[in-house]
Design an enzyme around this catalytic site. Structure first.
Site, PDB file in Angstrom:
ATOM      1  N   SER A 180       0.914 -10.157  -0.469  1.00 59.08           N
ATOM      2  CA  SER A 180       0.658  -8.718  -0.417  1.00 59.08           C
ATOM      3  C   SER A 180       0.832  -8.046   0.934  1.00 59.08           C
ATOM      4  O   SER A 180       0.899  -6.823   1.002  1.00 59.08           O
ATOM      5  CB  SER A 180      -0.756  -8.438  -0.937  1.00 59.08           C
ATOM      6  OG  SER A 180      -1.711  -9.187  -0.209  1.00 59.08           O
ATOM      7  N   LYS A 232       0.799  -1.229   0.000  1.00 55.62           N
ATOM      8  CA  LYS A 232       0.000   0.000   0.000  1.00 55.62           C
ATOM      9  C   LYS A 232       0.834   1.282   0.000  1.00 55.62           C
ATOM     10  O   LYS A 232       0.353   2.337  -0.409  1.00 55.62           O
ATOM     11  CB  LYS A 232      -0.940   0.032   1.201  1.00 55.62           C
ATOM     12  CG  LYS A 232      -2.074  -0.971   1.146  1.00 55.62           C
ATOM     13  CD  LYS A 232      -3.092  -0.600   0.099  1.00 55.62           C
ATOM     14  CE  LYS A 232      -4.459  -1.222   0.329  1.00 55.62           C
ATOM     15  NZ  LYS A 232      -4.468  -2.678   0.568  1.00 55.62           N
TER      16      LYS A 232
HETATM   17  C1  LIG Z   1      -5.255  -3.613   0.249  1.00 53.52           C
HETATM   18  C2  LIG Z   1      -4.778  -4.995   0.260  1.00 53.52           C
HETATM   19  C3  LIG Z   1      -5.144  -5.905  -0.744  1.00 53.52           C
HETATM   20  C4  LIG Z   1      -6.125  -5.572  -1.852  1.00 53.52           C
HETATM   21  O1  LIG Z   1      -5.786  -4.410  -2.596  1.00 53.52           O
HETATM   22  P1  LIG Z   1      -6.931  -3.597  -3.353  1.00 53.52           P
HETATM   23  O2  LIG Z   1      -6.198  -2.547  -4.097  1.00 53.52           O
HETATM   24  O3  LIG Z   1      -7.847  -3.017  -2.305  1.00 53.52           O
HETATM   25  O4  LIG Z   1      -7.658  -4.551  -4.218  1.00 53.52           O
HETATM   26  C5  LIG Z   1      -4.604  -7.184  -0.695  1.00 53.52           C
HETATM   27  N1  LIG Z   1      -3.767  -7.554   0.284  1.00 53.52           N
HETATM   28  C6  LIG Z   1      -3.400  -6.716   1.276  1.00 53.52           C
HETATM   29  C7  LIG Z   1      -2.476  -7.211   2.324  1.00 53.52           C
HETATM   30  C8  LIG Z   1      -3.893  -5.403   1.294  1.00 53.52           C
HETATM   31  O5  LIG Z   1      -3.531  -4.593   2.278  1.00 53.52           O
END
Ligand SMILES: *Cc1c(COP(=O)(O)O)cnc(C)c1O
Length: 337
Positions: A314, A60
Site C-alpha cells: 500500500s 491515498k
Molecule cells: C492509509 C494507509 C493504510 C490504511 O488505509 P485505511 O483506509 O486508513 O484503512 C495502509 N497503508 C498505507 C501505506 C496507508 O497510507
C-alpha cells in the site's frame, strides 16, 4: 449517514460510486505483480498490488482525488482542511493542487520528515500538531469549523472509500482466473471498506482478510465488541495505520463483509519488507508490508496451499534512515526462517 443501511443495497451503492470515480485524472493503474520467491516459499501464488507505485507513493491519492472532485464549486473555492498520518496528506496536497483548491494539512508531530516534505513540496500548508493522529484530527476539525473550509477525512467518508475501492476494480480486471483471498492493510478502514464492497458484490466467494498492526488493531477490537471502540493507546511504527478508532462508514461495510482480521508484530512487518524487497527490489513502508505479513501468518496458521492470494502493497513512504532498524529487525521477524 447518507448511505443505505446494510446488505446488497449498501454494496451496490459503493460499486456505482467506485465505477464512476474519476481517479485516473491523477492515479495510475498499478501492476498486479507475481512475487515468485514468496510464492515458492509459501506454496501459494502470491500477487502484489503495487500501490507503492502511485504518484505520492501510496493509494491515498485515489480517495483524496475522488473526494475533492466531488466538492461543489463553492466548497472548492473555500478550501479544505485535513488531518493525516502523512500519506493522505500528500494525496490531498497533490489533488488540491491539481484542482486549484487551497489545502491545510494537520499531521502528528511524529510524522516522518519525508511525508511532511511531500506535502509542502506540493504547495499545501502543513501544520504539525499533536503526539498522534487523534490529536491532529481534533485540531483539524476545529480549524475546519472556524474557517468554513471542508474537512476531508482520510478514511471516514463515502467518496474517499469509493476512491480507494478502485483498487479492487483493477484487481478483478487484472486477474480474471481463480482468486482465493485479498489481504488488505487496515488503519481507519477506508481501503478495506472500498475493496470489500466491490469484491463482495461481484465475487463474494473471494475472502477479504484485514491485516492490522498489533499496536493499532482498531477493526479487530470493534468487531469483537460489536461496536466501534477507541483504543487506549496506539503504536506508530506502522505510522500509515496508526489510528485509534475504525471509521463509522468503513465499519458499516466491514462488520458484514470482512471475513477475518489478523494482527502482526513490528518484527513481522520488518521481515515482510525484506520479502517484498527480495521479490521486487522495491522498499515498502511498514504499513505497506502489512498484507504480506498477513499472508505469511495466514498460510502458517491454515496450512493452505495452491491458492492465489493477493496482498495490497500500500505504500513506500519510509525515511531512508529507518532502513537500518528495519534490516536489523527483519531477521527476528521471520524473513530468513
Ligand atoms: C492509509 C494507509 C493504510 C490504511 O488505509 P485505511 O483506509 O486508513 O484503512 C495502509 N497503508 C498505507 C501505506 C496507508 O497510507
Amino acid at each position: 449517514m447518507d448511505t443505505p443501511t446494510a446488505g446488497q443495497p449498501l454494496l451496490a451503492h459503493y460499486v456505482k460510486k467506485i465505477l464512476a470515480a474519476p481517479v485516473y485524472e491523477l492515479a495510475v493503474r498499478t501492476p498486479l505483480q507475481p512475487a515468485p520467491a514468496l510464492s515458492e516459499r509459501l506454496g501459494n501464488q502470491v500477487l502484489l498490488k503495487r500501490e507503492d507505485l502511485q504518484p505520492t507513493f501510496s493509494f491515498k491519492i485515489r480517495g483524496a482525488y475522488n473526494k475533492l472532485a466531488h466538492l461543489t464549486l463553492e466548497q472548492q473555492a473555500r478550501g479544505v482542511v485535513t488531518a493525516s498520518a502523512g500519506n493522505h496528506a500528500q494525496g490531498v496536497a497533490l489533488a488540491a493542487r491539481e484542482l486549484g483548491i487551497a489545502a491545510t494539512i494537520v499531521m502528528p508531530e511524529s510524522t516522518p520528515e519525508l511525508k511532511v516534505i511531500g506535502v509542502r513540496s506540493r504547495g499545501a500548508d502543513a501544520v504539525l500538531h499533536g503526539a498522534s493522529f487523534p490529536f491532529a484530527l481534533a485540531y483539524a476539525l476545529n480549524l475546519a469549523a472556524q474557517t468554513g473550509r471542508t474537512f476531508v477525512s482520510p478514511f471516514d467518508d463515502p467518496d474517499v472509500i469509493a476512491g480507494q475501492g478502485t483498487v479492487a476494480m483493477e484487481i478483478l480486471r487484472q486477474h480474471q482466473g481463480p482468486l482465493d483471498a485479498i489481504f488488505v492493510p487496515v488503519g481507519g478502514g477506508g481501503l478495506i471498506a472500498g475493496i470489500a464492497a466491490y469484491v463482495k458484490y461481484l465475487r463474494p466467494q473471494i475472502r477479504i482478510v484485514g491485516v492490522e498492526s498489533e499496536h493499532s488493531a482498531c477493526l479487530q477490537a470493534a468487531l469483537r465488541a460489536g461496536e466501534r471502540v477507541v483504543l487506549p493507546s496506539v503504536g506508530t511504527f506502522a505510522d500509515g495505520v496508526a489510528v485509534a478508532q475504525i471509521g463509522a462508514y468503513g465499519f458499516q461495510v466491514c462488520r458484514d463483509y470482512v471475513d477475518e482480521v489478523l494482527t502482526v508484530s513490528d518484527d513481522e512487518l520488518c521481515a515482510a519488507i525484506k520479502n517484498i524487497y527480495d521479490d521486487t527490489r522495491s522498499i515498502t513502508e511498514p504499513s505497506g508490508a502489512l498484507a504480506v505479513a498477513g499472508i505469511k501468518q495466514y498460510v502458517a496458521q491454515t496450512g493452505v496451499c495452491g491458492q492465489t492470494l493477493v496482498a495490497i502493497d500500500s505504500g513506500a513512504n519510509i525515511n531512508f534512515d529507518s532502513l537500518r532498524y528495519v534490516a536489523e529487525r527483519a531477521a527476528l521477524g521471520g524473513a530468513l526462517a
